[in-house]
Design a protein around this motif. Structure first.
Motif, PDB file in Angstrom:
ATOM      1  N   VAL A 223       0.859  -1.182   0.000  1.00  0.00           N
ATOM      2  CA  VAL A 223       0.000   0.000   0.000  1.00  0.00           C
ATOM      3  C   VAL A 223       0.892   1.228   0.000  1.00  0.00           C
ATOM      4  O   VAL A 223       1.760   1.378   0.869  1.00  0.00           O
ATOM      5  CB  VAL A 223      -0.947   0.012   1.215  1.00  0.00           C
ATOM      6  N   ASP A 224       0.704   2.091  -0.993  1.00  0.00           N
ATOM      7  CA  ASP A 224       1.479   3.329  -1.110  1.00  0.00           C
ATOM      8  C   ASP A 224       0.609   4.518  -0.738  1.00  0.00           C
ATOM      9  O   ASP A 224      -0.434   4.751  -1.350  1.00  0.00           O
ATOM     10  CB  ASP A 224       1.996   3.518  -2.547  1.00  0.00           C
ATOM     11  N   GLU A 225       1.052   5.257   0.287  1.00  0.00           N
ATOM     12  CA  GLU A 225       0.422   6.503   0.688  1.00  0.00           C
ATOM     13  C   GLU A 225       1.286   7.627   0.134  1.00  0.00           C
ATOM     14  O   GLU A 225       2.443   7.784   0.535  1.00  0.00           O
ATOM     15  CB  GLU A 225       0.343   6.579   2.209  1.00  0.00           C
ATOM     16  N   PHE A 226       0.744   8.387  -0.807  1.00  0.00           N
ATOM     17  CA  PHE A 226       1.515   9.410  -1.508  1.00  0.00           C
ATOM     18  C   PHE A 226       1.511  10.740  -0.768  1.00  0.00           C
ATOM     19  O   PHE A 226       0.569  11.062  -0.041  1.00  0.00           O
ATOM     20  CB  PHE A 226       0.943   9.626  -2.923  1.00  0.00           C
ATOM     21  N   PHE A 227       2.567  11.515  -1.002  1.00  0.00           N
ATOM     22  CA  PHE A 227       2.717  12.840  -0.420  1.00  0.00           C
ATOM     23  C   PHE A 227       2.893  13.866  -1.540  1.00  0.00           C
ATOM     24  O   PHE A 227       2.836  13.523  -2.708  1.00  0.00           O
ATOM     25  CB  PHE A 227       3.904  12.873   0.544  1.00  0.00           C
ATOM     26  N   GLY A 228       3.141  15.118  -1.189  1.00  0.00           N
ATOM     27  CA  GLY A 228       3.378  16.164  -2.176  1.00  0.00           C
ATOM     28  C   GLY A 228       2.152  16.388  -3.027  1.00  0.00           C
ATOM     29  O   GLY A 228       1.017  16.424  -2.528  1.00  0.00           O
ATOM     30  N   GLU A 229       2.367  16.522  -4.345  1.00  0.00           N
ATOM     31  CA  GLU A 229       1.269  16.805  -5.279  1.00  0.00           C
ATOM     32  C   GLU A 229       0.297  15.646  -5.440  1.00  0.00           C
ATOM     33  O   GLU A 229      -0.766  15.800  -6.024  1.00  0.00           O
ATOM     34  CB  GLU A 229       1.832  17.196  -6.654  1.00  0.00           C
ATOM     35  N   ASN A 230       0.654  14.474  -4.921  1.00  0.00           N
ATOM     36  CA  ASN A 230      -0.227  13.306  -4.982  1.00  0.00           C
ATOM     37  C   ASN A 230      -0.824  12.968  -3.617  1.00  0.00           C
ATOM     38  O   ASN A 230      -1.383  11.890  -3.433  1.00  0.00           O
ATOM     39  CB  ASN A 230       0.535  12.104  -5.557  1.00  0.00           C
ATOM     40  N   LYS A 231      -0.693  13.894  -2.661  1.00  0.00           N
ATOM     41  CA  LYS A 231      -1.225  13.679  -1.310  1.00  0.00           C
ATOM     42  C   LYS A 231      -2.719  13.386  -1.393  1.00  0.00           C
ATOM     43  O   LYS A 231      -3.447  14.016  -2.150  1.00  0.00           O
ATOM     44  CB  LYS A 231      -0.981  14.910  -0.443  1.00  0.00           C
ATOM     45  N   GLY A 232      -3.143  12.414  -0.618  1.00  0.00           N
ATOM     46  CA  GLY A 232      -4.549  12.006  -0.634  1.00  0.00           C
ATOM     47  C   GLY A 232      -4.770  10.731  -1.428  1.00  0.00           C
ATOM     48  O   GLY A 232      -5.777  10.057  -1.251  1.00  0.00           O
ATOM     49  N   LEU A 233      -3.814  10.383  -2.285  1.00  0.00           N
ATOM     50  CA  LEU A 233      -3.910   9.147  -3.060  1.00  0.00           C
ATOM     51  C   LEU A 233      -3.279   8.015  -2.251  1.00  0.00           C
ATOM     52  O   LEU A 233      -2.140   8.118  -1.800  1.00  0.00           O
ATOM     53  CB  LEU A 233      -3.184   9.295  -4.403  1.00  0.00           C
ATOM     54  N   VAL A 234      -4.053   6.948  -2.057  1.00  0.00           N
ATOM     55  CA  VAL A 234      -3.560   5.744  -1.389  1.00  0.00           C
ATOM     56  C   VAL A 234      -3.955   4.566  -2.279  1.00  0.00           C
ATOM     57  O   VAL A 234      -5.132   4.367  -2.570  1.00  0.00           O
ATOM     58  CB  VAL A 234      -4.157   5.581   0.027  1.00  0.00           C
TER      59      VAL A 234
END
Length: 157
Positions: free
Chosen positions: A104-115
């Motif tokens: 499971v990838d929890e994204f940060f930066g400009e992709n924050k909120g995408l898991v």
């Protein structure tokens, strides 16, 4: 290491996966090339560097050629500076379930909120146990490819 990568990708419906995770590691990655026929990825995973080349996905989006080799952290850091598009940052959690392990990838930066969750399979129609936090399947949806997220971040959709 060269092999055919067979995986399915899903959105994640809740954060209960964190309670089931057996490990987590920070990943920073960028792309030297994002051409649909071949992507060249540089990744720093923890304190190790990797260079990977991925080929075109098949019609279902589940299978493609992948070659990856470990490189020094210094080489990876220098190559990250040459990457096109945005650099992706994410936390990866590993959750074993039955005979498989979900990443499971929890994204940060400009992709924050995408898991997103993915599971690697031995063949395309392999049956696997689905955890209750697994959401909509996005296998084959090019918008969710990491190479595309570096050019067209989730928060711009």
């Amino acid at each position: 290491m060269e092999h055919l990568e067979i995986e399915r990708k899903f959105l994640v419906a809740s954060n209960t996966y964190k309670e089931q995770a057996t490990s987590q590691i920070r990943i920073v990655q960028g792309f030297l090339n994002t051409h649909p026929d071949r992507t060249v990825r540089v990744r720093i995973k923890g304190n190790k560097g990797f260079l990977a080349v991925k080929g075109t996905s098949n019609e279902t989006g589940t299978t493609r050629f992948e070659w990856e080799t470990e490189i020094s952290i210094n080489e990876a850091t220098n190559l990250i500076d040459l990457c096109e598009g945005a650099i992706l940052e994410k936390m990866r959690y590993e959750i074993p379930l039955g005979a498989h392990t979900f990443e499971v990838d929890e994204f940060f930066g400009e992709n924050k909120g995408l898991v997103m969750a993915e599971v690697e399979l031995n063949h395309e129609d392999e049956v696997f146990k689905k955890p209750d936090w697994l959401g909509k399947e996005v296998t084959g949806d090019i918008r969710y490819y990491n190479s595309q997220l570096s050019k067209n971040p989730f928060n711009t959709w």
